[in-house]
Write a protein that holds these residues in place. Structure first.
Motif, PDB file in Angstrom:
ATOM      1  N   ALA A  96       0.817  -1.224   0.000  1.00  0.00           N
ATOM      2  CA  ALA A  96       0.000   0.000   0.000  1.00  0.00           C
ATOM      3  C   ALA A  96       0.843   1.263   0.000  1.00  0.00           C
ATOM      4  O   ALA A  96       0.336   2.344  -0.298  1.00  0.00           O
ATOM      5  N   GLN A  97       2.132   1.153   0.290  1.00  0.00           N
ATOM      6  CA  GLN A  97       3.014   2.315   0.292  1.00  0.00           C
ATOM      7  C   GLN A  97       3.443   2.731  -1.122  1.00  0.00           C
ATOM      8  O   GLN A  97       4.145   3.735  -1.278  1.00  0.00           O
ATOM      9  N   ALA A  98       3.030   1.958  -2.132  1.00  0.00           N
ATOM     10  CA  ALA A  98       3.406   2.277  -3.520  1.00  0.00           C
ATOM     11  C   ALA A  98       2.163   2.306  -4.415  1.00  0.00           C
ATOM     12  O   ALA A  98       2.055   1.541  -5.374  1.00  0.00           O
ATOM     13  N   PRO A  99       1.221   3.209  -4.131  1.00  0.00           N
ATOM     14  CA  PRO A  99      -0.027   3.203  -4.907  1.00  0.00           C
ATOM     15  C   PRO A  99       0.163   3.503  -6.389  1.00  0.00           C
ATOM     16  O   PRO A  99      -0.540   2.941  -7.232  1.00  0.00           O
ATOM     17  N   GLU A 100       1.111   4.385  -6.728  1.00  0.00           N
ATOM     18  CA  GLU A 100       1.316   4.707  -8.143  1.00  0.00           C
ATOM     19  C   GLU A 100       1.865   3.496  -8.895  1.00  0.00           C
ATOM     20  O   GLU A 100       1.427   3.194 -10.009  1.00  0.00           O
ATOM     21  N   ALA A 101       2.809   2.791  -8.295  1.00  0.00           N
ATOM     22  CA  ALA A 101       3.372   1.602  -8.932  1.00  0.00           C
ATOM     23  C   ALA A 101       2.306   0.524  -9.071  1.00  0.00           C
ATOM     24  O   ALA A 101       2.212  -0.144 -10.100  1.00  0.00           O
ATOM     25  N   ALA A 102       1.498   0.363  -8.041  1.00  0.00           N
ATOM     26  CA  ALA A 102       0.428  -0.638  -8.101  1.00  0.00           C
ATOM     27  C   ALA A 102      -0.532  -0.328  -9.242  1.00  0.00           C
ATOM     28  O   ALA A 102      -0.889  -1.215 -10.028  1.00  0.00           O
ATOM     29  N   SER A 103      -0.933   0.923  -9.344  1.00  0.00           N
ATOM     30  CA  SER A 103      -1.835   1.332 -10.413  1.00  0.00           C
ATOM     31  C   SER A 103      -1.201   1.104 -11.780  1.00  0.00           C
ATOM     32  O   SER A 103      -1.843   0.586 -12.702  1.00  0.00           O
ATOM     33  N   ARG A 104       0.057   1.445 -11.910  1.00  0.00           N
ATOM     34  CA  ARG A 104       0.787   1.285 -13.178  1.00  0.00           C
ATOM     35  C   ARG A 104       0.810  -0.179 -13.629  1.00  0.00           C
ATOM     36  O   ARG A 104       0.774  -0.469 -14.807  1.00  0.00           O
ATOM     37  N   GLY A 127      -1.416  -2.578 -12.589  1.00  0.00           N
ATOM     38  CA  GLY A 127      -2.721  -3.222 -12.518  1.00  0.00           C
ATOM     39  C   GLY A 127      -2.970  -3.998 -11.236  1.00  0.00           C
ATOM     40  O   GLY A 127      -3.813  -4.901 -11.203  1.00  0.00           O
ATOM     41  N   VAL A 128      -2.267  -3.656 -10.170  1.00  0.00           N
ATOM     42  CA  VAL A 128      -2.449  -4.322  -8.883  1.00  0.00           C
ATOM     43  C   VAL A 128      -3.448  -3.508  -8.066  1.00  0.00           C
ATOM     44  O   VAL A 128      -3.237  -2.322  -7.813  1.00  0.00           O
ATOM     45  N   ASP A 129      -4.533  -4.141  -7.662  1.00  0.00           N
ATOM     46  CA  ASP A 129      -5.590  -3.487  -6.899  1.00  0.00           C
ATOM     47  C   ASP A 129      -5.263  -3.607  -5.414  1.00  0.00           C
ATOM     48  O   ASP A 129      -5.474  -4.658  -4.802  1.00  0.00           O
ATOM     49  N   LEU A 130      -4.746  -2.531  -4.830  1.00  0.00           N
ATOM     50  CA  LEU A 130      -4.325  -2.562  -3.431  1.00  0.00           C
ATOM     51  C   LEU A 130      -5.491  -2.795  -2.479  1.00  0.00           C
ATOM     52  O   LEU A 130      -5.332  -3.479  -1.458  1.00  0.00           O
ATOM     53  N   SER A 131      -6.667  -2.266  -2.790  1.00  0.00           N
ATOM     54  CA  SER A 131      -7.843  -2.499  -1.942  1.00  0.00           C
ATOM     55  C   SER A 131      -8.217  -3.977  -1.940  1.00  0.00           C
ATOM     56  O   SER A 131      -8.536  -4.542  -0.887  1.00  0.00           O
ATOM     57  N   ALA A 132      -8.169  -4.585  -3.113  1.00  0.00           N
ATOM     58  CA  ALA A 132      -8.485  -6.012  -3.198  1.00  0.00           C
ATOM     59  C   ALA A 132      -7.446  -6.840  -2.439  1.00  0.00           C
ATOM     60  O   ALA A 132      -7.789  -7.805  -1.744  1.00  0.00           O
ATOM     61  N   LEU A 146      -9.157 -21.479   4.146  1.00  0.00           N
ATOM     62  CA  LEU A 146     -10.524 -21.544   3.633  1.00  0.00           C
ATOM     63  C   LEU A 146     -10.855 -20.352   2.749  1.00  0.00           C
ATOM     64  O   LEU A 146     -11.756 -20.403   1.927  1.00  0.00           O
ATOM     65  N   ALA A 147     -10.112 -19.247   2.922  1.00  0.00           N
ATOM     66  CA  ALA A 147     -10.314 -18.062   2.089  1.00  0.00           C
ATOM     67  C   ALA A 147      -9.748 -18.337   0.694  1.00  0.00           C
ATOM     68  O   ALA A 147      -8.915 -19.220   0.511  1.00  0.00           O
ATOM     69  N   PRO A 148     -10.195 -17.595  -0.311  1.00  0.00           N
ATOM     70  CA  PRO A 148      -9.694 -17.823  -1.673  1.00  0.00           C
ATOM     71  C   PRO A 148      -8.199 -17.542  -1.793  1.00  0.00           C
ATOM     72  O   PRO A 148      -7.609 -16.887  -0.937  1.00  0.00           O
ATOM     73  N   GLY A 149      -7.621 -18.018  -2.885  1.00  0.00           N
ATOM     74  CA  GLY A 149      -6.205 -17.818  -3.157  1.00  0.00           C
ATOM     75  C   GLY A 149      -5.890 -16.382  -3.520  1.00  0.00           C
ATOM     76  O   GLY A 149      -6.767 -15.583  -3.842  1.00  0.00           O
ATOM     77  N   LEU A 150      -4.623 -16.057  -3.462  1.00  0.00           N
ATOM     78  CA  LEU A 150      -4.128 -14.711  -3.761  1.00  0.00           C
ATOM     79  C   LEU A 150      -4.167 -14.454  -5.266  1.00  0.00           C
ATOM     80  O   LEU A 150      -3.673 -15.252  -6.050  1.00  0.00           O
ATOM     81  N   VAL A 151      -4.754 -13.335  -5.646  1.00  0.00           N
ATOM     82  CA  VAL A 151      -4.758 -12.874  -7.031  1.00  0.00           C
ATOM     83  C   VAL A 151      -4.014 -11.544  -7.034  1.00  0.00           C
ATOM     84  O   VAL A 151      -4.440 -10.595  -6.381  1.00  0.00           O
ATOM     85  N   LEU A 152      -2.891 -11.515  -7.734  1.00  0.00           N
ATOM     86  CA  LEU A 152      -2.049 -10.314  -7.722  1.00  0.00           C
ATOM     87  C   LEU A 152      -2.663  -9.148  -8.467  1.00  0.00           C
ATOM     88  O   LEU A 152      -2.467  -8.015  -8.115  1.00  0.00           O
ATOM     89  N   ARG A 153      -3.404  -9.437  -9.531  1.00  0.00           N
ATOM     90  CA  ARG A 153      -4.121  -8.383 -10.259  1.00  0.00           C
ATOM     91  C   ARG A 153      -5.245  -9.048 -11.026  1.00  0.00           C
ATOM     92  O   ARG A 153      -5.261 -10.260 -11.222  1.00  0.00           O
ATOM     93  N   ALA A 154      -6.183  -8.218 -11.451  1.00  0.00           N
ATOM     94  CA  ALA A 154      -7.337  -8.738 -12.182  1.00  0.00           C
ATOM     95  C   ALA A 154      -6.865  -9.512 -13.403  1.00  0.00           C
ATOM     96  O   ALA A 154      -5.908  -9.106 -14.085  1.00  0.00           O
ATOM     97  N   ARG A 155      -7.479 -10.642 -13.644  1.00  0.00           N
ATOM     98  CA  ARG A 155      -7.110 -11.467 -14.801  1.00  0.00           C
ATOM     99  C   ARG A 155      -7.389 -10.685 -16.073  1.00  0.00           C
ATOM    100  O   ARG A 155      -8.403 -10.033 -16.221  1.00  0.00           O
ATOM    101  N   ARG A 156      -6.431 -10.766 -16.981  1.00  0.00           N
ATOM    102  CA  ARG A 156      -6.580 -10.025 -18.236  1.00  0.00           C
ATOM    103  C   ARG A 156      -6.971 -10.957 -19.337  1.00  0.00           C
ATOM    104  O   ARG A 156      -6.700 -12.085 -19.385  1.00  0.00           O
TER     105      ARG A 156
END
Length: 155
Positions: free
Chosen positions: A116-124, A126-131, A145-155
């Motif tokens: 979360a300390q790199a919001p611009e890089a995440a946006s660049r 496609g990594v959704d920090l809120s997700a 039991l929770a779902p697996g980690l998804v680094l960014r929305a599937r393209r």
């Protein structure tokens, strides 16, 4: 320094022992999970995210961490916290896989906070920090039991 330590061509220490899917060393001669040297290869961000996600989807967070750590080490300063945070999330899953829920919880929380300390890089990239933060909180609360980690929305 011991002369019998495993070394690579540049003289860096490498442990050639086979490892299980969680990265735990196995006895010499045992059959382990094939390792990659992706952490030493400088890859474009899209390829890092693709490879790391493939490894996470195969339930190999230890290897995903190696790929993400390579990106972290090679990243420009404004992106380092993103890659470090993603690598910490993968280590959190590794701790979970190894039966260490306390370590998993700590690293999942820290990984989301670090990224979360790199919001611009995440946006660049496609990594959704809120997700990611929501996923880390759900995983911390529910464990595997929770779902697996998804680094960014599937393209």
């Amino acid at each position: 320094m011991a002369a019998d330590r495993d070394r690579d061509a540049e003289g860096r220490a490498r442990n050639a022992r086979p490892r299980d899917a969680s990265g735990r060393p196995l006895p010499y001669g045992a059959v382990g999970v094939p390792r990659s040297d992706d952490e030493d290869e400088v890859l474009p961000a899209d390829e890092v995210l693709r490879r790391a996600q493939d490894l996470l989807d195969q339930d190999r967070p230890f290897d995903a961490h190696d790929v993400l750590e390579g990106a972290w080490k090679a990243a420009p300063p404004d992106e380092r916290m993103l890659w470090k945070g993603l690598a910490q999330l993968a280590v959190g899953l590794t701790h979970e896989q190894r039966g260490n829920p306390r370590g998993a919880s700590s690293l999942l929380r820290r990984g989301a906070e670090t990224a979360a300390q790199a919001p611009e890089a995440a946006s660049r990239h496609g990594v959704d920090l809120s997700a990611l933060a929501g996923w880390a909180a759900a995983r911390e609360a529910s464990g595997p039991l929770a779902p697996g980690l998804v680094l960014r929305a599937r393209r």
